[in-house]
Design a protein around this motif. Structure first.
Motif, PDB file in Angstrom:
ATOM      1  N   LYS A 142      33.442  45.310  36.394  1.00 17.03           N
ATOM      2  CA  LYS A 142      34.429  46.013  36.057  1.00 17.03           C
ATOM      3  C   LYS A 142      35.533  45.749  37.491  1.00 17.03           C
ATOM      4  O   LYS A 142      36.651  46.434  37.097  1.00 17.03           O
ATOM      5  CB  LYS A 142      33.771  47.891  36.110  1.00 17.03           C
ATOM      6  CG  LYS A 142      33.074  47.196  34.936  1.00 17.03           C
ATOM      7  CD  LYS A 142      32.172  48.916  35.020  1.00 17.03           C
ATOM      8  CE  LYS A 142      31.278  49.332  33.658  1.00 17.03           C
ATOM      9  NZ  LYS A 142      30.686  51.105  34.343  1.00 17.03           N
ATOM     10  N   ILE A 143      34.795  45.532  38.174  1.00 16.30           N
ATOM     11  CA  ILE A 143      35.706  45.645  39.396  1.00 16.30           C
ATOM     12  C   ILE A 143      36.756  44.373  39.201  1.00 16.30           C
ATOM     13  O   ILE A 143      37.875  44.570  39.512  1.00 16.30           O
ATOM     14  CB  ILE A 143      35.128  45.154  41.024  1.00 16.30           C
ATOM     15  CG1 ILE A 143      33.658  46.253  40.909  1.00 16.30           C
ATOM     16  CG2 ILE A 143      35.814  44.389  42.191  1.00 16.30           C
ATOM     17  CD1 ILE A 143      33.446  45.666  42.096  1.00 16.30           C
ATOM     18  N   LYS A 144      36.450  43.269  38.760  1.00 12.48           N
ATOM     19  CA  LYS A 144      37.419  42.039  38.212  1.00 12.48           C
ATOM     20  C   LYS A 144      38.375  42.827  37.194  1.00 12.48           C
ATOM     21  O   LYS A 144      39.110  42.302  37.198  1.00 12.48           O
ATOM     22  CB  LYS A 144      36.709  41.159  37.403  1.00 12.48           C
ATOM     23  CG  LYS A 144      35.715  40.197  38.254  1.00 12.48           C
ATOM     24  CD  LYS A 144      35.078  39.087  37.665  1.00 12.48           C
ATOM     25  CE  LYS A 144      34.678  38.328  38.892  1.00 12.48           C
ATOM     26  NZ  LYS A 144      33.323  37.519  37.856  1.00 12.48           N
ATOM     27  N   ASN A 145      37.976  43.455  36.246  1.00 10.28           N
ATOM     28  CA  ASN A 145      38.797  43.709  35.463  1.00 10.28           C
ATOM     29  C   ASN A 145      40.221  44.825  35.777  1.00 10.28           C
ATOM     30  O   ASN A 145      41.267  45.306  35.594  1.00 10.28           O
ATOM     31  CB  ASN A 145      38.429  44.554  33.692  1.00 10.28           C
ATOM     32  CG  ASN A 145      37.365  44.074  33.174  1.00 10.28           C
ATOM     33  OD1 ASN A 145      37.990  42.371  32.910  1.00 10.28           O
ATOM     34  ND2 ASN A 145      36.756  44.041  32.588  1.00 10.28           N
ATOM     35  N   THR A 146      39.725  46.288  36.527  1.00  8.41           N
ATOM     36  CA  THR A 146      40.467  46.866  37.858  1.00  8.41           C
ATOM     37  C   THR A 146      40.853  45.667  38.478  1.00  8.41           C
ATOM     38  O   THR A 146      42.282  46.252  38.433  1.00  8.41           O
ATOM     39  CB  THR A 146      39.523  47.368  38.584  1.00  8.41           C
ATOM     40  OG1 THR A 146      38.417  48.517  37.994  1.00  8.41           O
ATOM     41  CG2 THR A 146      40.448  48.269  39.300  1.00  8.41           C
ATOM     42  N   ILE A 147      40.510  44.549  39.088  1.00  5.23           N
ATOM     43  CA  ILE A 147      41.913  44.236  39.596  1.00  5.23           C
ATOM     44  C   ILE A 147      42.667  43.312  39.254  1.00  5.23           C
ATOM     45  O   ILE A 147      43.874  42.978  39.378  1.00  5.23           O
ATOM     46  CB  ILE A 147      40.577  43.001  40.889  1.00  5.23           C
ATOM     47  CG1 ILE A 147      40.191  44.196  42.009  1.00  5.23           C
ATOM     48  CG2 ILE A 147      42.025  41.899  41.839  1.00  5.23           C
ATOM     49  CD1 ILE A 147      40.724  44.759  42.605  1.00  5.23           C
ATOM     50  N   THR A 148      42.468  43.145  37.855  1.00  5.86           N
ATOM     51  CA  THR A 148      43.265  41.961  37.461  1.00  5.86           C
ATOM     52  C   THR A 148      44.104  42.840  36.317  1.00  5.86           C
ATOM     53  O   THR A 148      45.512  42.971  36.814  1.00  5.86           O
ATOM     54  CB  THR A 148      42.513  41.451  35.575  1.00  5.86           C
ATOM     55  OG1 THR A 148      41.453  40.387  36.798  1.00  5.86           O
ATOM     56  CG2 THR A 148      43.452  40.437  34.547  1.00  5.86           C
ATOM     57  N   ASN A 149      44.004  44.328  36.111  1.00  6.14           N
ATOM     58  CA  ASN A 149      45.047  45.158  36.001  1.00  6.14           C
ATOM     59  C   ASN A 149      45.853  45.904  36.511  1.00  6.14           C
ATOM     60  O   ASN A 149      47.162  45.803  36.625  1.00  6.14           O
ATOM     61  CB  ASN A 149      44.095  46.723  35.005  1.00  6.14           C
ATOM     62  CG  ASN A 149      42.926  46.104  33.526  1.00  6.14           C
ATOM     63  OD1 ASN A 149      43.603  45.062  32.828  1.00  6.14           O
ATOM     64  ND2 ASN A 149      42.884  47.049  33.618  1.00  6.14           N
ATOM     65  N   ILE A 150      45.593  45.821  38.018  1.00  3.72           N
ATOM     66  CA  ILE A 150      46.065  46.095  39.173  1.00  3.72           C
ATOM     67  C   ILE A 150      47.465  44.955  39.297  1.00  3.72           C
ATOM     68  O   ILE A 150      48.573  45.125  39.373  1.00  3.72           O
ATOM     69  CB  ILE A 150      45.427  46.653  40.655  1.00  3.72           C
ATOM     70  CG1 ILE A 150      44.695  47.766  40.461  1.00  3.72           C
ATOM     71  CG2 ILE A 150      46.564  46.444  41.521  1.00  3.72           C
ATOM     72  CD1 ILE A 150      43.883  47.914  41.077  1.00  3.72           C
ATOM     73  N   VAL A 151      46.673  44.291  39.187  1.00  4.36           N
ATOM     74  CA  VAL A 151      47.725  42.472  39.437  1.00  4.36           C
ATOM     75  C   VAL A 151      48.494  42.837  38.485  1.00  4.36           C
ATOM     76  O   VAL A 151      49.541  42.529  38.920  1.00  4.36           O
ATOM     77  CB  VAL A 151      47.374  41.202  39.658  1.00  4.36           C
ATOM     78  CG1 VAL A 151      48.037  40.196  39.457  1.00  4.36           C
ATOM     79  CG2 VAL A 151      46.050  41.731  41.309  1.00  4.36           C
TER      80      VAL A 151
END
Length: 190
Positions: A142-151
């Motif tokens: 979930k955290i990796k997806n959130t960071i990827t979406n933000i970037v």
């Protein structure tokens, strides 16, 4: 001068006919000679006036031509100086545009101009940090997806510094136990 002499001969010859210079039995006729001399003198005077007028008009014409050529030369020099400064300005503008284009490409986080794509590097580094944490795989995902979406969401509109700031503030705002442990480790130095 030769054309003026030729002109003088053409004008004078009609007056010098043999019929006019009559010679009597006692010698030349003085009245005819005097009148002929007067006619010649008048014709010579008129021709001298004509030559003087032609000379002064020629001189004036040459002077006018010289002045025109001189003015044209000055205008050409001025034009060449203006063209030179214009060319220098165009070259400077072109160089500035090329430099601006290169800086914009470098500042684009999705550009490969520096040999790597900045957004991919940020996502990779964030994934490595998240993967090394003591989180459940579901939380890591979930955290990796959130960071990827933000970037990926802000990559097109923000420069790299804003992307890094956003990622760090997002990770910092999450209530995750490993972040608290990491903060305690940094405070204790161990």
């Amino acid at each position: 001068m030769i054309k003026y002499s030729f002109l003088l001969l053409l004008v004078v010859l009609p007056f010098a006919s043999p019929a006019q210079a009559q010679v009597g039995p006692t010698g030349p006729d003085n009245s005819n000679t005097d009148s002929l001399l007067k006619v010649f003198q008048k014709r010579i005077d008129s021709l001298e006036t004509l030559v003087n007028n032609l000379n002064s008009s020629d001189i004036k014409s040459y002077a006018d031509n010289y002045n025109k050529s001189y003015r044209n030369a000055l205008l050409a020099i001025d034009l060449l100086q203006t063209l030179q400064s214009t060319v220098k300005s165009i070259i400077a503008d072109r160089n500035q545009a090329e430099a601006t284009n290169l800086l914009n490409q470098i500042n684009n986080p999705t550009s490969n101009q520096l040999g790597f794509v900045f957004t991919e590097r940020v996502i990779t580094l964030a994934s490595q940090v998240i993967s090394s944490s003591n989180l459940v795989d579901e939380q890591k995902s979930k955290i990796k997806n959130t960071i990827t979406n933000i970037v990926n969401g802000i990559a097109q509109s923000f420069p790299p510094l804003n992307i890094v700031t956003s990622v760090i503030s997002t990770i910092g705002s999450l209530n995750i136990p490993f972040i608290e442990k990491l903060g305690k480790k940094n405070e204790t130095g161990g």
